[in-house]
Each structure stands twice: as C-alpha cells, then as structure tokens.
Design a protein around this motif. Structure first.
Motif, PDB file in Angstrom:
ATOM      1  N   THR A  20       0.844  -1.190   0.000  1.00  0.00           N
ATOM      2  CA  THR A  20       0.000   0.000   0.000  1.00  0.00           C
ATOM      3  C   THR A  20       0.882   1.244   0.000  1.00  0.00           C
ATOM      4  OG1 THR A  20      -0.099   0.089   2.409  1.00  0.00           O
ATOM      5  CG2 THR A  20      -1.805  -1.201   1.298  1.00  0.00           C
ATOM      6  N   MET A  21       0.256   2.396  -0.171  1.00  0.00           N
ATOM      7  CA  MET A  21       1.013   3.652  -0.143  1.00  0.00           C
ATOM      8  C   MET A  21       1.238   4.057   1.311  1.00  0.00           C
ATOM      9  SD  MET A  21      -0.539   5.586  -3.516  1.00  0.00           S
ATOM     10  CE  MET A  21       0.780   6.792  -3.658  1.00  0.00           C
ATOM     11  N   PHE A  22       1.958   3.206   2.000  1.00  0.00           N
ATOM     12  CA  PHE A  22       2.298   3.369   3.415  1.00  0.00           C
ATOM     13  C   PHE A  22       3.718   3.901   3.482  1.00  0.00           C
ATOM     14  CE2 PHE A  22       4.085   1.478   7.361  1.00  0.00           C
ATOM     15  CZ  PHE A  22       3.232   2.040   8.291  1.00  0.00           C
ATOM     16  N   PHE A 107      -6.072   4.923 -10.989  1.00  0.00           N
ATOM     17  CA  PHE A 107      -5.790   4.941  -9.559  1.00  0.00           C
ATOM     18  C   PHE A 107      -5.336   3.556  -9.102  1.00  0.00           C
ATOM     19  CE2 PHE A 107      -9.077   7.861 -10.786  1.00  0.00           C
ATOM     20  CZ  PHE A 107      -8.674   9.057 -10.216  1.00  0.00           C
ATOM     21  N   PRO A 108      -4.190   3.468  -8.434  1.00  0.00           N
ATOM     22  CA  PRO A 108      -3.716   2.156  -7.979  1.00  0.00           C
ATOM     23  C   PRO A 108      -4.479   1.683  -6.752  1.00  0.00           C
ATOM     24  CG  PRO A 108      -2.223   3.872  -7.230  1.00  0.00           C
ATOM     25  CD  PRO A 108      -3.245   4.549  -8.106  1.00  0.00           C
ATOM     26  N   PRO A 109      -4.765   0.393  -6.652  1.00  0.00           N
ATOM     27  CA  PRO A 109      -5.412  -0.131  -5.445  1.00  0.00           C
ATOM     28  C   PRO A 109      -4.591   0.089  -4.181  1.00  0.00           C
ATOM     29  CG  PRO A 109      -5.548  -1.716  -7.239  1.00  0.00           C
ATOM     30  CD  PRO A 109      -4.621  -0.625  -7.703  1.00  0.00           C
ATOM     31  N   SER A 110      -3.291   0.350  -4.333  1.00  0.00           N
ATOM     32  CA  SER A 110      -2.469   0.641  -3.150  1.00  0.00           C
ATOM     33  C   SER A 110      -2.856   1.967  -2.501  1.00  0.00           C
ATOM     34  CB  SER A 110      -0.984   0.644  -3.521  1.00  0.00           C
ATOM     35  OG  SER A 110      -0.676   1.641  -4.467  1.00  0.00           O
ATOM     36  N   SER A 111      -3.667   2.771  -3.184  1.00  0.00           N
ATOM     37  CA  SER A 111      -4.185   4.024  -2.610  1.00  0.00           C
ATOM     38  C   SER A 111      -5.364   3.702  -1.700  1.00  0.00           C
ATOM     39  CB  SER A 111      -4.637   4.971  -3.731  1.00  0.00           C
ATOM     40  OG  SER A 111      -3.585   5.290  -4.599  1.00  0.00           O
ATOM     41  N   THR A 112      -5.087   3.060  -0.602  1.00  0.00           N
ATOM     42  CA  THR A 112      -6.160   2.496   0.225  1.00  0.00           C
ATOM     43  C   THR A 112      -6.986   3.557   0.950  1.00  0.00           C
ATOM     44  OG1 THR A 112      -4.392   2.082   1.831  1.00  0.00           O
ATOM     45  CG2 THR A 112      -5.175   0.208   0.553  1.00  0.00           C
ATOM     46  N   THR A 113      -6.387   4.701   1.264  1.00  0.00           N
ATOM     47  CA  THR A 113      -7.183   5.761   1.904  1.00  0.00           C
ATOM     48  C   THR A 113      -8.132   6.382   0.894  1.00  0.00           C
ATOM     49  OG1 THR A 113      -5.118   6.237   3.085  1.00  0.00           O
ATOM     50  CG2 THR A 113      -7.013   7.627   3.577  1.00  0.00           C
ATOM     51  N   LEU A 114      -7.651   6.596  -0.318  1.00  0.00           N
ATOM     52  CA  LEU A 114      -8.518   7.075  -1.395  1.00  0.00           C
ATOM     53  C   LEU A 114      -9.680   6.126  -1.602  1.00  0.00           C
ATOM     54  CD1 LEU A 114      -9.194   8.780  -3.980  1.00  0.00           C
ATOM     55  CD2 LEU A 114      -7.701   7.180  -5.215  1.00  0.00           C
ATOM     56  N   PHE A 115      -9.416   4.827  -1.645  1.00  0.00           N
ATOM     57  CA  PHE A 115     -10.487   3.855  -1.897  1.00  0.00           C
ATOM     58  C   PHE A 115     -11.479   3.798  -0.738  1.00  0.00           C
ATOM     59  CE2 PHE A 115      -8.080   2.731  -5.543  1.00  0.00           C
ATOM     60  CZ  PHE A 115      -8.948   2.046  -6.388  1.00  0.00           C
ATOM     61  N   HIS A 116     -11.046   4.164   0.462  1.00  0.00           N
ATOM     62  CA  HIS A 116     -12.000   4.286   1.569  1.00  0.00           C
ATOM     63  C   HIS A 116     -13.084   5.307   1.218  1.00  0.00           C
ATOM     64  CE1 HIS A 116     -13.511   5.002   5.673  1.00  0.00           C
ATOM     65  NE2 HIS A 116     -13.430   6.287   5.382  1.00  0.00           N
ATOM     66  N   TYR A 117     -12.672   6.444   0.671  1.00  0.00           N
ATOM     67  CA  TYR A 117     -13.644   7.484   0.332  1.00  0.00           C
ATOM     68  C   TYR A 117     -14.425   7.135  -0.938  1.00  0.00           C
ATOM     69  CZ  TYR A 117     -11.711  10.365   4.026  1.00  0.00           C
ATOM     70  OH  TYR A 117     -11.328  10.837   5.261  1.00  0.00           O
ATOM     71  N   LEU A 118     -13.796   6.454  -1.885  1.00  0.00           N
ATOM     72  CA  LEU A 118     -14.544   5.986  -3.054  1.00  0.00           C
ATOM     73  C   LEU A 118     -15.681   5.064  -2.625  1.00  0.00           C
ATOM     74  CD1 LEU A 118     -11.659   5.209  -5.572  1.00  0.00           C
ATOM     75  CD2 LEU A 118     -13.387   6.992  -5.824  1.00  0.00           C
ATOM     76  N   ASP A 119     -15.376   4.145  -1.718  1.00  0.00           N
ATOM     77  CA  ASP A 119     -16.409   3.231  -1.221  1.00  0.00           C
ATOM     78  C   ASP A 119     -17.489   3.988  -0.457  1.00  0.00           C
ATOM     79  OD1 ASP A 119     -14.997   1.143  -2.308  1.00  0.00           O
ATOM     80  OD2 ASP A 119     -14.032   0.548  -0.432  1.00  0.00           O
ATOM     81  N   ALA A 120     -17.074   4.938   0.377  1.00  0.00           N
ATOM     82  CA  ALA A 120     -18.035   5.697   1.176  1.00  0.00           C
ATOM     83  C   ALA A 120     -18.987   6.493   0.300  1.00  0.00           C
ATOM     84  CB  ALA A 120     -17.300   6.628   2.135  1.00  0.00           C
ATOM     85  N   MET A 121     -18.511   6.937  -0.857  1.00  0.00           N
ATOM     86  CA  MET A 121     -19.346   7.716  -1.771  1.00  0.00           C
ATOM     87  C   MET A 121     -20.063   6.841  -2.794  1.00  0.00           C
ATOM     88  SD  MET A 121     -19.249  10.868  -0.794  1.00  0.00           S
ATOM     89  CE  MET A 121     -19.273  10.198   0.862  1.00  0.00           C
TER      90      MET A 121
END
Length: 563
Positions: A20-22, A107-121
């Motif tokens: 991830t982007m850690f 968008f890479p799946p390693s952008s896990t914080t971004l995907f949190h907001y994609l899912d939330a929206m």
C-alpha cells in the motif's frame, strides 16, 4: 510517464498482505485511521460552528471540508473554477455518460485511503487498460520506425525483456526494493524508516537518469533509451529523467504504478459527492447537512485574490467578487505557486524557509487530446493479420501514448489520442484541439496506415495543457535533485506547535505538498494532516485507541537532512 514492470521478485510467494502507499517518508496508516469506529477526532463544543476557510475545491479541499464538518466546524470553500480540481471529467454534447478524464484517470489499489472514500461515496472502479496490462487486449510498441504487436511483454523482442530485467535488477541492487516492500507489506515502521532514511541520505542529489546510468544493468545506452522513450505499463520514463530518483522510488515501492483502475462514470464524481452528499453522524450540525448545504445558493465562494493575517490571530480572505471575510484558520489546498502570483499573499503567512520551498517547487506539465468515435472500431479484426486493427500504443512519435477506452456495448468509443508530459507537452502548448488532433492522427497513421481514425470521429475533440491552466500552472509537483529539504518543510507544516505563534493557523495541503504528488492518495492524506492540525489548534483531540498523524509524529517523522 512511469512504468508498471512487475516489482515483486519472481521467487516470492503470494504476499500475506498487499503493498500500500504506506510511507516510506512518513509511514502513518491513514487508511486504518479513517476507518476506525472511534473516528478521527473531536473538538470542544465551544469550537462548534467555527468557520474554516478552505482554498481550493479539488479532492484535498473536499476531504478536508467533509471531515471538518463531521467534527462540527463550518467549512467555507473557495474555488476558482469548478469542484474537482484536477479530477476533471469532461463530457461530449449529445453523448451522456461518456467522459474524457482530463486530469486524474487511473488509480492504484495501493491508494487504500482514497479507496475508503470511493467506497463511502458509492463509487465503483474498473480495470484501466494500460499498455501491456491484463485489461488491455493488445499493445503496439513503435520505436524508431519499428512496430511490434504484443499481448504480453514476452511477445516483444528480447531487448524489451532485457529492459524490464535491468530495471528490476537495478531496483533490487541499488534501492533495497525487496526489503523495503516487505516492510511496507508488514507495516514495519522501524525497518522501513531505517532503510529509506539511508536511501534519502545517499540519493537526494541523484537524478533518475544518473541512477540508471551508474547501474551495471543499464550500462547499454540502448536500454536506457528504450526505457525512456517507450517504457512499459503507462508509458515512457524519459520526461522524469531530470527529476530526483527519490520521486521515482516512492512510486515503485508503493505499487502506485501497478494494476490501475478507473472510476466508473468519471473521477470528478468523487469530489462532487464529497461536496454534495450529507455527512452522517456529524457533530453539532443536523442530519442531512452537507458541505454544499452550508454555502449560500449551494455554490462555493469564488477565486481567492488575497489572504492577509489580521489581528488578533485571524486570516482575512478577499475573493474575485470583492467579498471580504475573516477566519481563525485557513486550509490552503491549491497549487502552491498561486501564492506567488495570482493570489496576493501576506508574507507573514509562512516562515521564510517555507516561502523558499514554495518558490523552488518544480511542476511537471502535461497535455491530453481526446476524440469520441462512433464505435470501438479498434476491436475489428484485420483479415490479413488476424489482429485488432488498433491497440494501446506506445511510441516515440508525437502521440507518445494512445489509449483506447471501450465504453460498453452499443456505445461510442473514446480514444485518448495523446498523453504527453513536460517537454513533449510544451511542444503542443500553442496549438488548439483541432491542430493537436491533426498531429496525432498523422502520427498514428504511420503506425496504422490502413486505419482511418478521422472517419469515425463524431464530436469536437477536447484537449488540455495543465501548464496553461491559470489556477494550476502545471500538472503536479516533481522534486528535482536536492529538493528533499524543501519537501520535508512543506509536508510537515501541519505540525504547527513547532512554528512561532505568529506563523500558525494556515495549513498547507494538496498533492503538491505530499511525498507522492500526482497521486490522489497524496491529496487525501495531506488533507487529513491539515484536519488534524485544525482540530489541534482548537483544542480538539483524537481518541487514545486511534491516534492521528500529529499524535505519533515524533515516532515516524520524515528524516531531517542537515545543511
């Protein structure tokens, strides 16, 4: 621009945890922080309703606004153009549902914080057809007049495989690729920081090209030329060659250039939904409150023209309509260069070293040209070759990278005729959409002489050059060698207890102050840093079981290089 050559060693078993982007500069688990049931923090009731100015309505501004509203603040958005920033999805008149992604498009799946907001929206994603990826039916690599058709890297001549192997070998031998990625997978901050800080010390003054040239694996100029001009995955590397190798390593280590996905319906939907959708469980505000509903007529304020410090500890903002408002804090998410020219910025906003860092910021230019076609004709099979008549294309011709975007059965097709960067983008800067289209069609005609792309075009072409956009002046930040010190100052600015009191209250955010500029994850995480900073300024705090980036800063802080 960058490469998607696999960076997982061939002998490795399936990893227990994904990359991830850690980090690596500041390895804080933002994805875990925002997903924790305790929330990311709260403020005293005496601070409820406090108005916070947010300059810029892109992804970073919308994340900051939404999380501030959730805490009970009143975010006030200033936007020079439209909600979305470089998440700009442009439609074609008469063809609803088809959009050209003028900025962020993969968008890479390693952008896990971004995907949190994609899912939330409630947004979904689909594999993006980068050249040579599994989502691309086929790829054509055209270099120095030689054209090669491929479904995988193995279909290309041996020298292309040699380039891929040279890159992997260079990363393993000179950049500690395997132990760094292992530390990212396991989120071993001690190991990660030890290895990465050593690389920063050794490589801050190194260009990407210099890093390659001193590798035994890339001793052949021919290999460096192929890697630069064509590359693999999302395209060639050469526009990045003058940049700091640290910028490239951050992308590779965190899998930011692997397995990209596109947002169904267009990326601009994410900031638009963050703006318009109610925030559930917000403190102070009634149910159904959204960032948009807190703005008169449901529109953001206009472009900011001036930001001043005023007594006792406030910020006075003037917009393009002449409206003047005063706030106790400001989150600035727009391109930092605007503070040097289009915005009258009080010099007292920042310490002098931070102004120097903004002045030295280096931006990459970028341009795109899109055409809408009557159908995805590229899937037609050539009777002579048995292959598709067109493929995803990487070339050293003016078009550079061409992407064929299937919109689904019975729908028009979309072609990104050209995606260029920096010097290549500047070559197109004076030309309008029609002139650019002609250049790209002529370029592609040399590669596909029997394909009449022009006869399929059904709408006016659309184009953009981000360096010509008044509110951007470039696509994103890219550090040059020796710029680490500047980056460290800008990124850590949210830790304002370290600043003199008269420099506090303005918080920098946005992907151009992040370590991974050009990736939406950086816009998200720097926004969250700024939210923590504002919360801290107003006497708020996180829950003990879910500390924020400022709470653990000293444990994982970016390396500070001495003079």
């Amino acid at each position: 621009m960058t490469s998607a050559i696999p960076t997982t060693p061939s002998h490795a078993e399936e990893p227990a945890a994904p990359i991830t982007m850690f980090g690596p500069d500041f390895p804080f688990a933002y994805d875990d922080w925002v997903a924790h049931p305790a929330g990311i923090g709260s403020i005293p009731t005496t601070a409820h309703g406090s108005r916070i100015a947010i300059v810029g309505g892109g992804l970073s501004g919308m994340i900051a606004a939404r999380e501030l509203l959730r805490m009970g603040f009143q975010p006030v958005i200033y936007e020079a153009d439209q909600i979305g920033g470089r998440m700009r999805s442009v439609g074609f008149e008469g063809h609803p549902g088809v959009v050209a992604e003028m900025g962020s498009m993969r968008f890479p799946p390693s952008s896990t914080t971004l995907f949190h907001y994609l899912d939330a929206m409630g947004l979904t994603t689909t594999e993006f057809p980068n050249p040579l990826s599994e989502a691309a039916p086929s790829t054509v690599v055209d270099l120095k007049g030689e054209t090669h058709y491929a479904r995988t890297l193995d279909d290309l001549p041996d020298e292309y495989r040699a380039v891929a192997e040279a890159w992997q070998q260079t990363l393993e031998q000179h950049a500690e690729l395997i132990p760094l990625q292992d530390a990212i997978r396991t989120r071993d901050t001690v190991k990660l920081k030890a290895i990465w800080n050593d690389l920063v010390t050794r490589l801050d003054d190194e260009t990407f090209y210099g890093f390659l040239a001193r590798s035994e694996a890339f001793r052949s100029f021919r290999l460096r030329e192929i890697f630069g001009q064509v590359g693999f995955g999302t395209g060639g590397w050469d526009t990045d060659y003058p940049n700091s190798i640290l910028e490239i390593l951050r992308v590779v280590l965190t899998a930011a250039d692997d397995h990209h996905r596109g947002i169904d319906g267009g990326s601009q939907q994410l900031p638009e939904r963050l703006w318009s959708r109610p925030v559930e469980g917000a403190a102070y505000w009634p149910e159904g409150t959204s960032v948009q509903s807190l703005h008169e007529d449901g529109r953001p304020r206009g472009a900011v023209r001036e930001i001043r410090r005023t007594e006792p500890d406030n910020f006075t903002v003037t917009d393009a309509d002449g409206n003047i408002e005063t706030f106790p804090a400001v989150i600035y998410t727009a391109q930092s260069w605007m503070l040097l020219n289009t915005i009258r910025a009080d010099e007292r906003l920042l310490p002098i070293d931070h102004w120097t860092a903004i002045e030295r910021t280096h931006y990459m230019g970028s341009s795109k040209v899109f055409v809408l076609v009557d159908r995805p004709f590229w899937k037609d099979i050539d009777e002579g070759t048995g292959r598709e008549v067109m493929s995803m294309t990487l070339t050293d011709r003016m078009s550079r990278g061409t992407y064929l975007l299937d919109q689904g059965e019975g729908k028009p097709g979309l072609i990104c005729l050209s995606y260029t960067w920096s010097d290549d983008s500047l070559k197109l800067l004076p030309l309008d959409a029609h002139q650019r289209t002609e250049i790209m069609l002529n370029s592609l005609a040399q590669i596909y002489p029997g394909v009449d792309i022009r006869s399929h075009i059904i709408a006016t072409p659309v184009t953009i050059s981000w360096e010509a956009e008044r509110s951007f002046m470039g696509a994103f930040k890219a550090n040059l060698p020796g710029h680490y010190r500047y980056q460290e100052r800008l990124y850590t600015h949210f830790m304002q207890d370290r600043l003199a009191p008269h420099f506090r209250g303005l918080f920098l955010a946005g992907d151009d102050v992040s370590w991974t500029a050009g990736w939406a994850e950086g816009a998200v995480t720097t926004a969250l840093n700024a939210v923590w900073g504002v919360m801290h300024q107003f006497g708020g705090a996180t829950e003990p079981e879910n500390p924020g980036p400022g709470d653990v800063f000293d444990e994982i802080a970016p390396l500070v290089l001495e003079d």
